[in-house]
Every structure is written in C-alpha cells, then in structure tokens.
Design a protein around this motif. Structure first.
Motif, PDB file in Angstrom:
ATOM      1  N   GLU A 107      38.602 -25.014 -21.973  1.00 36.47           N
ATOM      2  CA  GLU A 107      39.247 -26.350 -21.897  1.00 36.47           C
ATOM      3  C   GLU A 107      38.384 -27.738 -22.081  1.00 36.47           C
ATOM      4  N   ILE A 108      39.311 -28.716 -22.951  1.00 38.00           N
ATOM      5  CA  ILE A 108      37.890 -30.031 -23.681  1.00 38.00           C
ATOM      6  C   ILE A 108      39.015 -30.649 -23.499  1.00 38.00           C
ATOM      7  N   GLY A 109      38.896 -31.967 -22.438  1.00 36.25           N
ATOM      8  CA  GLY A 109      39.158 -33.068 -22.108  1.00 36.25           C
ATOM      9  C   GLY A 109      40.161 -33.967 -23.207  1.00 36.25           C
ATOM     10  N   GLU A 110      40.694 -34.972 -23.486  1.00 35.36           N
ATOM     11  CA  GLU A 110      40.980 -35.853 -25.057  1.00 35.36           C
ATOM     12  C   GLU A 110      39.682 -36.512 -24.794  1.00 35.36           C
ATOM     13  N   GLY A 111      39.564 -37.559 -26.085  1.00 34.49           N
ATOM     14  CA  GLY A 111      38.621 -37.773 -26.647  1.00 34.49           C
ATOM     15  C   GLY A 111      37.304 -37.902 -26.670  1.00 34.49           C
ATOM     16  N   THR A 112      36.639 -36.505 -26.112  1.00 35.43           N
ATOM     17  CA  THR A 112      35.648 -36.019 -26.479  1.00 35.43           C
ATOM     18  C   THR A 112      35.636 -35.237 -27.717  1.00 35.43           C
ATOM     19  N   ARG A 113      34.243 -35.482 -28.730  1.00 32.35           N
ATOM     20  CA  ARG A 113      33.388 -35.025 -29.662  1.00 32.35           C
ATOM     21  C   ARG A 113      32.761 -33.962 -29.725  1.00 32.35           C
ATOM     22  N   ILE A 114      32.937 -33.374 -29.934  1.00 30.73           N
ATOM     23  CA  ILE A 114      31.500 -31.641 -29.958  1.00 30.73           C
ATOM     24  C   ILE A 114      30.904 -32.194 -31.550  1.00 30.73           C
ATOM     25  N   CYS A 147      33.454 -37.100 -23.822  1.00 27.90           N
ATOM     26  CA  CYS A 147      32.323 -36.105 -23.891  1.00 27.90           C
ATOM     27  C   CYS A 147      31.845 -36.698 -25.310  1.00 27.90           C
ATOM     28  N   ASN A 148      30.208 -36.820 -25.196  1.00 21.79           N
ATOM     29  CA  ASN A 148      29.771 -36.240 -26.641  1.00 21.79           C
ATOM     30  C   ASN A 148      29.126 -35.381 -26.981  1.00 21.79           C
ATOM     31  N   ILE A 149      28.853 -34.259 -27.224  1.00 19.48           N
ATOM     32  CA  ILE A 149      28.590 -33.101 -27.289  1.00 19.48           C
ATOM     33  C   ILE A 149      27.714 -32.911 -28.766  1.00 19.48           C
ATOM     34  N   GLY A 150      26.549 -33.657 -28.847  1.00 15.16           N
ATOM     35  CA  GLY A 150      25.390 -33.380 -29.663  1.00 15.16           C
ATOM     36  C   GLY A 150      25.279 -32.435 -30.758  1.00 15.16           C
ATOM     37  N   LYS A 151      24.779 -32.634 -31.947  1.00 16.47           N
ATOM     38  CA  LYS A 151      23.805 -31.187 -32.775  1.00 16.47           C
ATOM     39  C   LYS A 151      23.746 -30.312 -31.923  1.00 16.47           C
ATOM     40  N   ASP A 152      23.542 -28.984 -32.566  1.00 13.39           N
ATOM     41  CA  ASP A 152      22.864 -28.173 -32.230  1.00 13.39           C
ATOM     42  C   ASP A 152      23.122 -27.811 -30.318  1.00 13.39           C
ATOM     43  N   VAL A 153      24.250 -28.571 -30.061  1.00 12.97           N
ATOM     44  CA  VAL A 153      24.585 -27.699 -28.170  1.00 12.97           C
ATOM     45  C   VAL A 153      24.992 -26.783 -27.972  1.00 12.97           C
ATOM     46  N   LYS A 167      27.537 -37.097 -21.786  1.00 10.34           N
ATOM     47  CA  LYS A 167      26.265 -37.092 -22.950  1.00 10.34           C
ATOM     48  C   LYS A 167      24.944 -36.096 -22.781  1.00 10.34           C
ATOM     49  N   ILE A 168      25.523 -34.991 -24.158  1.00  8.06           N
ATOM     50  CA  ILE A 168      24.805 -34.271 -24.329  1.00  8.06           C
ATOM     51  C   ILE A 168      23.967 -34.140 -25.574  1.00  8.06           C
ATOM     52  N   GLN A 169      22.721 -34.848 -25.536  1.00 10.49           N
ATOM     53  CA  GLN A 169      22.002 -35.281 -26.719  1.00 10.49           C
ATOM     54  C   GLN A 169      21.695 -33.497 -27.802  1.00 10.49           C
ATOM     55  N   ASN A 170      21.113 -34.269 -29.160  1.00 12.54           N
ATOM     56  CA  ASN A 170      20.892 -32.684 -30.068  1.00 12.54           C
ATOM     57  C   ASN A 170      19.751 -31.574 -29.242  1.00 12.54           C
ATOM     58  N   GLY A 171      20.411 -30.405 -29.317  1.00  8.76           N
ATOM     59  CA  GLY A 171      19.299 -29.831 -28.929  1.00  8.76           C
ATOM     60  C   GLY A 171      19.092 -29.047 -27.536  1.00  8.76           C
ATOM     61  N   VAL A 172      20.362 -29.212 -26.986  1.00 12.08           N
ATOM     62  CA  VAL A 172      20.625 -28.896 -25.352  1.00 12.08           C
ATOM     63  C   VAL A 172      20.512 -27.542 -25.513  1.00 12.08           C
ATOM     64  N   SER A 173      20.241 -26.776 -24.264  1.00 16.16           N
ATOM     65  CA  SER A 173      21.212 -25.150 -24.000  1.00 16.16           C
ATOM     66  C   SER A 173      21.854 -25.911 -22.809  1.00 16.16           C
ATOM     67  N   VAL A 174      22.983 -25.681 -22.074  1.00 12.99           N
ATOM     68  CA  VAL A 174      23.302 -25.667 -20.854  1.00 12.99           C
ATOM     69  C   VAL A 174      23.758 -24.093 -20.747  1.00 12.99           C
ATOM     70  N   TYR A 175      23.360 -23.868 -19.933  1.00  6.62           N
ATOM     71  CA  TYR A 175      23.121 -21.667 -19.564  1.00  6.62           C
ATOM     72  C   TYR A 175      24.703 -21.697 -18.338  1.00  6.62           C
ATOM     73  N   ARG A 176      24.785 -20.356 -18.266  1.00  3.32           N
ATOM     74  CA  ARG A 176      25.891 -20.316 -17.619  1.00  3.32           C
ATOM     75  C   ARG A 176      25.106 -20.039 -16.050  1.00  3.32           C
ATOM     76  N   GLY A 177      25.924 -20.360 -15.147  1.00  4.37           N
ATOM     77  CA  GLY A 177      25.337 -21.288 -13.364  1.00  4.37           C
ATOM     78  C   GLY A 177      25.506 -22.747 -13.720  1.00  4.37           C
ATOM     79  N   VAL A 178      25.263 -23.099 -14.772  1.00 10.11           N
ATOM     80  CA  VAL A 178      24.429 -25.089 -14.565  1.00 10.11           C
ATOM     81  C   VAL A 178      26.164 -26.139 -14.243  1.00 10.11           C
ATOM     82  N   LYS A 179      26.203 -26.346 -13.410  1.00  8.70           N
ATOM     83  CA  LYS A 179      27.458 -27.485 -13.554  1.00  8.70           C
ATOM     84  C   LYS A 179      27.487 -29.568 -13.300  1.00  8.70           C
ATOM     85  N   VAL A 180      27.944 -29.391 -14.142  1.00 12.25           N
ATOM     86  CA  VAL A 180      26.672 -31.181 -14.894  1.00 12.25           C
ATOM     87  C   VAL A 180      28.165 -32.161 -14.296  1.00 12.25           C
TER      88      VAL A 180
END
Length: 206
Positions: A23-30, A46-52, A65-78
């Motif tokens: 599910e991806i909300g309106e206006g989000t950029r990946i 949302c802004n999902i950066g390079k290599d996320v 806003k998630i900057q380049n190179g971030v890994s959001v692993y299972r179990g993390v809620k933001v």
C-alpha cells in the motif's frame, strides 16, 4: 511518470522494485533501486530515497522522509513526519546468528516527528519518542523520551529539542508533571516530563 495502484497516485522510479500487496499513499515518491517488500504500508507524501529497503509488513506513516541507503527491517514501525538520515541502521534481532531458525523478532517504534541522524544505529526493542532527535552516528540502546536529544556511543540524553529541532535552553516554568521551556528560535513552548528531565540531569554527569 506516475503509476496508479488502488486509485492512488504516486511515483515509482523504473529501477525500483515494489512487490505485490504493497500500500502506497498518494504523493509518495520512491526513487532509484529502492525495494519495497510484500505487505508493506507506506503513507502519503513520503520520500523514499535511493537504495532504500523496506521489509515485509513494515508500516510507514505520512510525510516520512527516508534518505539514501536506509533499511527498514520487519518489526519496525515509523509514524508520521519522521526523518531517517542517510545510511542509518535499524536492527530486529538481539541475538543474531546466521544459523538460527527460531529467532525472535524484536519490534522498534519511531514516533511522530522524530529525526534520526546519518549513520545512527538503533538497537531493536526501543521507542524513539515524539519529536526526539538522534545525533549522527549515535548507537541507541534504550528508549529516547519525547523531545529528547541523544548522541554518542552508547547514546545518552544530552538535552531536549523543540518541534523545530533546535535545542531548548530557556526554562520558563513548571507544573506538577512538567518542566516548561520556550524555544529561542521559534518561540514555541514545549513541556518536558519531569522524569525525563531527571534522567537528563543524571546522564549529563556521566
């Protein structure tokens, strides 16, 4: 170019991978080379950066806003309005072994408005409080209170910040439960819980 899913408009770069049932909300950029796994939920604008990398079932709020190179692993809620700096790191296992098959998922929560600096490491099982600020390269091993400013290895509470992110310096009063600060930059008043302020005084001396 915009792709449409579930009647919502959002941008996905051609090199990004978005699996089914996302599910991806309106206006989000990946952006370039991002990978969004099955069952992930990403809010609006949302802004999902390079290599996320966003893992299976991860929940991301609105205006994140998630900057380049971030890994959001299972179990993390933001939650909403969170900033995740370049190459910061989440974990989800307290006893990692490559050969464990019965490992326990340990959740992490990043609450509304919090910011995590570049290359910081968040050890799983903690909560980053509302509008908290985690300094670059910090190693966070315990909960960060609302508006808390932490940095170092291990990260310690070094003060408190305003909604605008500037450090709070001017105490203007208190009540039964809070110390009240006024931001010298934007003028807003911020209430800091007394138990969090006492923790700050204790950690300040370490």
């Amino acid at each position: 170019m915009f792709k449409v899913r579930q009647k919502q408009k959002y941008f996905v770069h051609p090199t990004a991978v978005v699996e089914d049932e996302v599910e991806i909300g309106e206006g989000t950029r990946i952006w370039h080379f991002a990978h969004i796994r099955k069952g992930a939920k990403i809010g609006k604008n949302c802004n999902i950066g390079k290599d996320v990398y966003i893992d299976v079932g991860v929940e991301i709020g609105n205006n994140v806003k998630i900057q380049n190179g971030v890994s959001v692993y299972r179990g993390v809620k933001v939650e909403d309005d969170v900033f995740l700096g370049p190459h910061m790191t989440f974990t989800n296992d307290l006893y990692p072994r490559a050969f464990n098959e019965d490992w326990e998922l340990v959740p992490t929560l990043v609450k509304k408005g919090a910011s995590i600096g570049a290359h910081a490491t968040i050890v799983c099982g903690v909560t980053i409080g509302e509008y908290a600020m985690v300094g670059a390269s910090a190693v966070v091993t315990k909960d960060v209170p609302p508006f808390g400013l932490v940095y170092g290895n291990p990260a310690r509470l070094k003060g408190f910040v305003c909604y605008c992110g500037r450090k709070l310096k001017e105490k203007i009063g208190e009540n039964e439960n809070h110390i009240i600060f006024k931001c010298s930059h934007c003028g807003r008043e911020v209430k800091i819980r007394k138990e969090d302020y006492q923790r700050y005084l204790k950690e300040k001396s370490l």
